[in-house]
Design an enzyme around this catalytic site. Structure first.
Site, PDB file in Angstrom:
ATOM      1  N   GLY A 185      46.370  17.044  35.562  1.00 21.17           N
ATOM      2  CA  GLY A 185      46.160  17.014  34.105  1.00 21.17           C
ATOM      3  C   GLY A 185      46.067  18.435  33.554  1.00 21.17           C
ATOM      4  NE  ARG A 232      47.422  12.856  36.184  1.00 21.10           N
ATOM      5  CZ  ARG A 232      46.280  13.552  36.213  1.00 21.10           C
ATOM      6  NH1 ARG A 232      45.836  14.033  37.339  1.00 21.10           N
ATOM      7  NH2 ARG A 232      45.596  13.744  35.096  1.00 21.10           N
ATOM      8  CG  ASP A 235      40.250  16.223  43.530  1.00 22.85           C
ATOM      9  OD1 ASP A 235      41.042  16.116  42.571  1.00 22.85           O
ATOM     10  OD2 ASP A 235      39.372  15.373  43.779  1.00 22.85           O
ATOM     11  CB  THR A 240      39.783  19.424  37.180  1.00 21.04           C
ATOM     12  OG1 THR A 240      39.432  18.166  36.584  1.00 21.04           O
ATOM     13  CG2 THR A 240      38.673  19.804  38.135  1.00 21.04           C
ATOM     14  CG  ASP A 287      37.624  14.875  35.600  1.00 22.41           C
ATOM     15  OD1 ASP A 287      37.750  14.855  34.371  1.00 22.41           O
ATOM     16  OD2 ASP A 287      38.092  13.990  36.342  1.00 22.41           O
ATOM     17  CG  ASP A 328      36.031  16.361  40.003  1.00 23.72           C
ATOM     18  OD1 ASP A 328      36.916  17.237  39.919  1.00 23.72           O
ATOM     19  OD2 ASP A 328      36.285  15.140  39.984  1.00 23.72           O
ATOM     20  NE  ARG A 335      29.770   0.750  11.262  1.00 19.80           N
ATOM     21  CZ  ARG A 335      30.767   1.083  10.459  1.00 19.80           C
ATOM     22  NH1 ARG A 335      31.246   2.314  10.457  1.00 19.80           N
ATOM     23  NH2 ARG A 335      31.314   0.183   9.666  1.00 19.80           N
ATOM     24  CG  MET A 348      39.386  12.201  29.893  1.00 17.87           C
ATOM     25  SD  MET A 348      40.793  13.305  30.086  1.00 17.87           S
ATOM     26  CE  MET A 348      42.067  12.337  29.242  1.00 17.87           C
ATOM     27  N   GLY A 349      36.268  11.839  32.852  1.00 14.86           N
ATOM     28  CA  GLY A 349      35.367  12.093  33.979  1.00 14.86           C
ATOM     29  C   GLY A 349      35.504  10.951  34.961  1.00 14.86           C
ATOM     30  NE  ARG A 350      40.732   9.749  38.305  1.00 11.50           N
ATOM     31  CZ  ARG A 350      41.303   8.625  37.894  1.00 11.50           C
ATOM     32  NH1 ARG A 350      40.932   7.462  38.410  1.00 11.50           N
ATOM     33  NH2 ARG A 350      42.244   8.648  36.975  1.00 11.50           N
ATOM     34  CD  GLU A 373      38.520   9.097  32.457  1.00 13.35           C
ATOM     35  OE1 GLU A 373      39.336   8.644  31.650  1.00 13.35           O
ATOM     36  OE2 GLU A 373      38.769  10.066  33.202  1.00 13.35           O
ATOM     37  NE  ARG A 426      32.910  -1.313  13.636  1.00 18.08           N
ATOM     38  CZ  ARG A 426      33.411  -0.995  12.444  1.00 18.08           C
ATOM     39  NH1 ARG A 426      34.182   0.067  12.310  1.00 18.08           N
ATOM     40  NH2 ARG A 426      33.134  -1.737  11.386  1.00 18.08           N
ATOM     41  CG  HIS A 458      45.494  12.722  26.842  1.00 17.37           C
ATOM     42  ND1 HIS A 458      45.644  11.373  26.726  1.00 17.37           N
ATOM     43  CD2 HIS A 458      45.664  13.027  28.145  1.00 17.37           C
ATOM     44  CE1 HIS A 458      45.931  10.866  27.911  1.00 17.37           C
ATOM     45  NE2 HIS A 458      45.947  11.847  28.787  1.00 17.37           N
ATOM     46  CD  GLN A 512      37.522  13.972  26.557  1.00 17.53           C
ATOM     47  OE1 GLN A 512      36.527  14.079  27.242  1.00 17.53           O
ATOM     48  NE2 GLN A 512      38.288  12.897  26.590  1.00 17.53           N
ATOM     49  NE  ARG A 513      44.489  16.506  30.435  1.00 14.75           N
ATOM     50  CZ  ARG A 513      45.056  15.443  31.021  1.00 14.75           C
ATOM     51  NH1 ARG A 513      44.313  14.509  31.592  1.00 14.75           N
ATOM     52  NH2 ARG A 513      46.352  15.316  31.059  1.00 14.75           N
TER      53      ARG A 513
HETATM   54  O1  F6P Z   1      42.618  15.411  35.601  1.00 12.44           O
HETATM   55  C1  F6P Z   1      41.492  14.628  35.458  1.00 12.44           C
HETATM   56  C2  F6P Z   1      41.566  13.793  34.224  1.00 12.44           C
HETATM   57  O2  F6P Z   1      41.299  14.607  33.134  1.00 12.44           O
HETATM   58  C3  F6P Z   1      40.630  12.601  34.332  1.00 12.44           C
HETATM   59  O3  F6P Z   1      39.402  12.794  33.741  1.00 12.44           O
HETATM   60  C4  F6P Z   1      41.405  11.502  33.653  1.00 12.44           C
HETATM   61  O4  F6P Z   1      41.097  10.260  34.203  1.00 12.44           O
HETATM   62  C5  F6P Z   1      42.806  11.854  33.922  1.00 12.44           C
HETATM   63  O5  F6P Z   1      42.846  13.253  34.031  1.00 12.44           O
HETATM   64  C6  F6P Z   1      43.771  11.352  32.880  1.00 12.44           C
HETATM   65  O6  F6P Z   1      44.983  11.967  33.082  1.00 12.44           O
HETATM   66  P1  F6P Z   1      46.376  11.554  32.488  1.00 12.44           P
HETATM   67  O7  F6P Z   1      46.137  10.854  31.224  1.00 12.44           O
HETATM   68  O8  F6P Z   1      47.096  12.828  32.339  1.00 12.44           O
HETATM   69  O9  F6P Z   1      46.965  10.658  33.513  1.00 12.44           O
END
Ligand code: F6P
Length: 342
Positions: free
Chosen positions: A11, A72, A103, A126, A128, A130, A163, A170-172, A223, A266, A272, A274-275
């Site tokens: 990402g 990827r 990673d 990343t 994330d 991590d 509300r 994000m954050g796997r 997420e 809600r 994205h 965030q990126r």
């Molecule tokens: O690279 C990590 C990350 O930012 C995760 O937090 C997220 O799940 C993933 O990328 C989403 O990536 P994409 O939408 O590019 O597949």
């Protein structure tokens, strides 16, 4: 004259271009040629690359994304693809590769180095945050800024409409973005993958807030958080990871909260954004520092390593060690965040 290949995989995040610039500018000082491999490991697999001249790495410091593109693509899936990578490494006339990524990307660099003898150096990136053995990865700081801005905006509208607003970030496997963003933004609850989410606990918090006269709340959920009753998603990326955004954990949590409390709730998935955008000053400096050290590692012939940030210093860490496990949220930090939940 050595020829260093540079690639960015996984990402994208703001801060990749400063890292590319750091590698290239230091490499030029050594008199090296720098080759940009396009779209991560896909570029090596298909021998697609461009020369990175001083002009090409000029004016990119403040620009988000990556001038090299990303993907990827995972050559580890097939032996033939790994063979092709080694073949194209030679075909492109490379002497070393600097792989900038998380990673997944770094695990390919490690395998090429350890199993195939390809001289590789990694750079941790990343949002994330991590990757092991480094306190910060490129992209994390900028993402946190975006999350804080979103929470600030959600606060005012949540308050006006009485509300509960649930923000999915994000954050796997690790909830760093959720915890830092939530703490800085004043979230009333933060749900992360490292800790089972207890709906009863959230409901109790919200009711307590309501009883004390606060008729609105903002909740941040990573997420990758596990919530009972989540829908299962089958779709996966090339590294076998579930596409987490499709689980819509924020939406599920919002529905469960509304059902349990009766408060209008809600959800919003930040995604994205965030990126995207320009890198923060921190990510620019981190990218430059890690990039410069990566070029020096190549110069010193110290392969199978990545530069990392520890106690404000850049140190060299074996890739093998960095990839041993996911660096999850420090629970002491989470406990600090919990102080402010109600
Ligand atoms: O690279 C990590 C990350 O930012 C995760 O937090 C997220 O799940 C993933 O990328 C989403 O990536 P994409 O939408 O590019 O597949």
């Amino acid at each position: 004259m050595k020829n260093i290949g540079v690639l960015t995989g996984g990402g994208d995040v703001p801060g990749l271009n400063p890292a590319i610039r750091g590698v290239a500018r230091r490499a030029f000082q050594f008199g090296y040629k720098v080759t940009g491999i396009l779209d991560g490991w896909r570029g090596l697999l298909e021998a697609e690359a461009i020369e990175l001249t001083p002009e090409r790495v000029s004016g990119i410091l403040h620009v988000g994304g990556t001038i090299l593109g990303s993907s990827r693509t995972n050559p580890l899936k097939k032996t033939a693809d790994m063979d092709k990578c080694v073949e194209n490494f030679k075909k492109l006339g490379l002497d070393a590769i600097v792989a900038i990524g998380g990673d997944d990307t770094l695990s390919v660099a490690l395998a090429l180095y350890r199993d195939r003898g390809v001289p590789c150096v990694g750079v941790p990136k990343t949002m994330d945050n991590d990757v092991g053995e480094t306190e910060f990865c490129i992209g994390f700081d900028t993402a946190v800024e975006v999350v804080v801005d979103a929470i600030d905006r959600l606060h005012t509208t949540a308050e006006s409409h009485h509300r509960v607003l649930v923000l999915e970030v994000m954050g796997r496997h690790a909830g760093w973005v959720a915890v830092y963003g939530g703490l800085a933004g004043g979230a009333d609850y933060i749900a992360i993958p490292e800790r089972p989410v207890d709906l009863n606990e959230i409901v109790a918090h919200l009711k307590q807030r309501y009883a004390s006269g606060k008729r609105f709340s903002v909740i941040v959920v990573a997420e990758g958080a596990e919530i009972q009753g989540m829908k299962e998603v089958e779709e996966r990326d090339a590294f076998g990871h579930v596409i987490l955004a499709k689980r819509a954990v924020g939406q599920t949590l919002a529905e469960q909260i509304e059902a349990a409390t009766g408060f209008e709730t809600r959800a919003m998935q930040l995604g994205h954004v965030q990126r995207g955008g320009s890198p923060s000053a921190f990510d620019r400096v981190l990218g430059l520092r890690l990039g410069v050290r990566a070029a020096e590692l190549v110069h010193e012939g110290k392969f199978g390593y990545m530069p990392a940030l520890k106690c404000s210093k850049i140190v060299d860490v074996p890739l093998e060690q960095a990839l041993k496990g996911t660096r999850t949220v420090d629970m002491e930090l989470y406990e600090v965040a919990r102080v402010f939940f109600c």
